[in-house]
Design a protein around this motif. Structure first.
Motif, PDB file in Angstrom:
ATOM      1  N   ASN A  93    -122.454  11.210   1.397  1.00 41.72           N
ATOM      2  CA  ASN A  93    -121.965  10.319   2.456  1.00 41.72           C
ATOM      3  C   ASN A  93    -121.338   9.069   1.843  1.00 41.72           C
ATOM      4  O   ASN A  93    -121.665   8.712   0.712  1.00 41.72           O
ATOM      5  N   GLY A 135    -119.479  12.777   4.332  1.00 40.27           N
ATOM      6  CA  GLY A 135    -119.654  12.309   5.711  1.00 40.27           C
ATOM      7  C   GLY A 135    -119.717  10.794   5.742  1.00 40.27           C
ATOM      8  O   GLY A 135    -119.308  10.118   4.784  1.00 40.27           O
ATOM      9  N   GLU A 136    -120.255  10.269   6.832  1.00 45.67           N
ATOM     10  CA  GLU A 136    -120.243   8.810   6.991  1.00 45.67           C
ATOM     11  C   GLU A 136    -121.545   8.161   6.498  1.00 45.67           C
ATOM     12  O   GLU A 136    -121.549   7.420   5.534  1.00 45.67           O
ATOM     13  N   ALA A 137    -122.639   8.477   7.171  1.00 44.87           N
ATOM     14  CA  ALA A 137    -123.924   7.858   6.828  1.00 44.87           C
ATOM     15  C   ALA A 137    -125.045   8.732   7.360  1.00 44.87           C
ATOM     16  O   ALA A 137    -124.856   9.447   8.353  1.00 44.87           O
ATOM     17  N   PRO A 138    -126.208   8.676   6.736  1.00 44.37           N
ATOM     18  CA  PRO A 138    -127.315   9.517   7.210  1.00 44.37           C
ATOM     19  C   PRO A 138    -127.805   9.093   8.588  1.00 44.37           C
ATOM     20  O   PRO A 138    -127.669   7.927   8.971  1.00 44.37           O
ATOM     21  N   GLY A 139    -128.376  10.050   9.292  1.00 45.50           N
ATOM     22  CA  GLY A 139    -129.041   9.763  10.562  1.00 45.50           C
ATOM     23  C   GLY A 139    -130.553   9.827  10.372  1.00 45.50           C
ATOM     24  O   GLY A 139    -131.047   9.793   9.239  1.00 45.50           O
ATOM     25  N   HIS A 160    -115.704  15.576  12.168  1.00 46.03           N
ATOM     26  CA  HIS A 160    -117.119  15.464  11.812  1.00 46.03           C
ATOM     27  C   HIS A 160    -117.897  16.447  12.686  1.00 46.03           C
ATOM     28  O   HIS A 160    -117.619  16.560  13.887  1.00 46.03           O
ATOM     29  N   PRO A 163    -128.570  14.761   2.857  1.00 44.53           N
ATOM     30  CA  PRO A 163    -127.536  14.614   3.889  1.00 44.53           C
ATOM     31  C   PRO A 163    -127.404  15.854   4.755  1.00 44.53           C
ATOM     32  O   PRO A 163    -127.685  16.971   4.310  1.00 44.53           O
ATOM     33  N   PHE A 164    -126.981  15.630   5.983  1.00 43.91           N
ATOM     34  CA  PHE A 164    -126.656  16.711   6.925  1.00 43.91           C
ATOM     35  C   PHE A 164    -127.778  17.745   7.054  1.00 43.91           C
ATOM     36  O   PHE A 164    -127.586  18.931   6.767  1.00 43.91           O
ATOM     37  N   GLU A 189    -131.983  12.837   8.255  1.00 42.32           N
ATOM     38  CA  GLU A 189    -131.590  12.709   6.847  1.00 42.32           C
ATOM     39  C   GLU A 189    -132.432  11.624   6.179  1.00 42.32           C
ATOM     40  O   GLU A 189    -132.843  11.747   5.021  1.00 42.32           O
ATOM     41  N   SER A 191    -126.073  18.078  13.309  1.00 39.86           N
ATOM     42  CA  SER A 191    -124.698  18.243  12.801  1.00 39.86           C
ATOM     43  C   SER A 191    -124.716  18.976  11.466  1.00 39.86           C
ATOM     44  O   SER A 191    -123.773  19.714  11.146  1.00 39.86           O
TER      45      SER A 191
HETATM   46  N1  URA Z   1    -123.774  12.391   9.772  1.00 38.47           N
HETATM   47  C1  URA Z   1    -123.246  12.036   8.570  1.00 38.47           C
HETATM   48  O1  URA Z   1    -122.132  11.510   8.498  1.00 38.47           O
HETATM   49  N2  URA Z   1    -123.976  12.267   7.478  1.00 38.47           N
HETATM   50  C2  URA Z   1    -125.178  12.833   7.506  1.00 38.47           C
HETATM   51  O2  URA Z   1    -125.783  13.001   6.453  1.00 38.47           O
HETATM   52  C3  URA Z   1    -125.694  13.203   8.761  1.00 38.47           C
HETATM   53  C4  URA Z   1    -124.986  12.987   9.872  1.00 38.47           C
END
Ligand code: URA
Length: 274
Positions: free
Chosen positions: A169, A129-133, A247, A142-143, A136, A147
């Motif tokens: 990520n 994925g892109e980056a933690p929110g 995503h 992650p995730f 996370e 989502s």
């Molecule tokens: N969106 C992401 O791209 N990565 C995550 O870990 C959570 C949400």
């Protein structure tokens, strides 16, 4: 505190939240102006203050123990330091430990934790994925937010779960206020996710969303056009079949697109069955 002051403090917090200021850097406030050394009067009153000593990009204590952050490295130096650090990792455990100590990315200072990976390092399929929110960042996995829940359902629909996949990520620290990672932050983190993919060595790689696709596969077209296509990710001299798909956060906003994501996941199932 008077009721009026309490209300003013609440309003200020709401304002901070809306402006994306949701990360504290320490338990106690620091008045950095008061802490500054008084300077002797000088002939040239416009002398710039001395720059804080620049450290190496690696730090040897846990994030919570840090005092003042080191001066940021210039962009190219930070990317070079990341490449050098990532190359040294001979295993995923080593890579995680190296990232825990890496100070070349400013996101480390505002994130609560490193969000390294989840799932099975021996899995045949790896999702990026892109980056933690926010969730996370709190859990360090992650995730795990909304989502992530949708991703789990999509995995279950093709007979997979987190014991059968590996998830990471591009950027392993949460950007403050869930903003997009900058190009510079992404460039610094890239050598680490590249090494992580090399070490996991999956049979197939799935890029979740456009930023993951653009960063790992060098594709600048839109995700709607590219999703579902099998491309190639080059890991050293290995070529890994890689597919971009939507995503899950996008699917939460655009549920009608789930039918296309379903096709992509069926394609993953088919390739894994070979
Ligand atoms: N969106 C992401 O791209 N990565 C995550 O870990 C959570 C949400």
């Amino acid at each position: 505190m008077t009721a009026q002051k309490q209300q003013a403090a609440r309003d200020l917090l709401v304002f901070y939240g809306e402006a994306g200021v949701d990360a504290v850097l320490g338990e106690t406030p620091v008045d950095r102006l008061a802490a500054a050394e008084p300077r002797a009067p000088q002939a040239d009153a416009f002398d710039p203050p001395a720059a804080p000593a620049r450290k190496s990009a690696m730090h040897d204590s846990a994030p919570a123990q840090r005092a003042a952050p080191a001066a940021p490295l210039p962009p190219e130096e930070a990317v070079m330091a990341a490449r050098e650090a990532a190359r040294k990792a001979e295993s995923l455990e080593e890579l995680r430990a190296i990232l825990e100590r890496f100070e070349g990315c400013a996101l480390r200072a505002t994130a609560k934790r490193l969000v390294f990976a989840d799932g099975n390092p021996k899995a045949r399929v790896m999702f990026v994925g892109e980056a933690p929110g926010r969730e996370e960042d709190i859990e360090g996995r992650p995730f795990v937010g909304r989502s992530g829940k949708l991703l789990d359902l999509m995995l279950a629909a093709i007979g997979l779960d987190r014991s059968k996949v590996y998830i990471a990520n591009i950027v392993p620290w949460r950007p403050p206020g869930n903003r997009d990672p900058s190009l510079h932050e992404t460039a610094i983190c890239l050598p680490f996710i590249q090494r992580q993919i090399e070490l996991v060595n999956p049979d197939i790689l799935i890029c979740l969303g456009k930023p993951s696709m653009a960063t790992l596969l060098g594709v600048s077209e839109g995700i709607r056009k590219m999703r579902g296509r099998w491309l190639v990710y080059k890991a050293g001299d290995r070529e890994i079949p890689a597919m971009p798909t939507f995503h899950p956060a996008y699917l939460l906003r655009s549920p009608l697109e789930k039918r296309l994501a379903w096709r992509d996941f069926l394609s993953v199932k088919k390739v894994l069955a070979r």
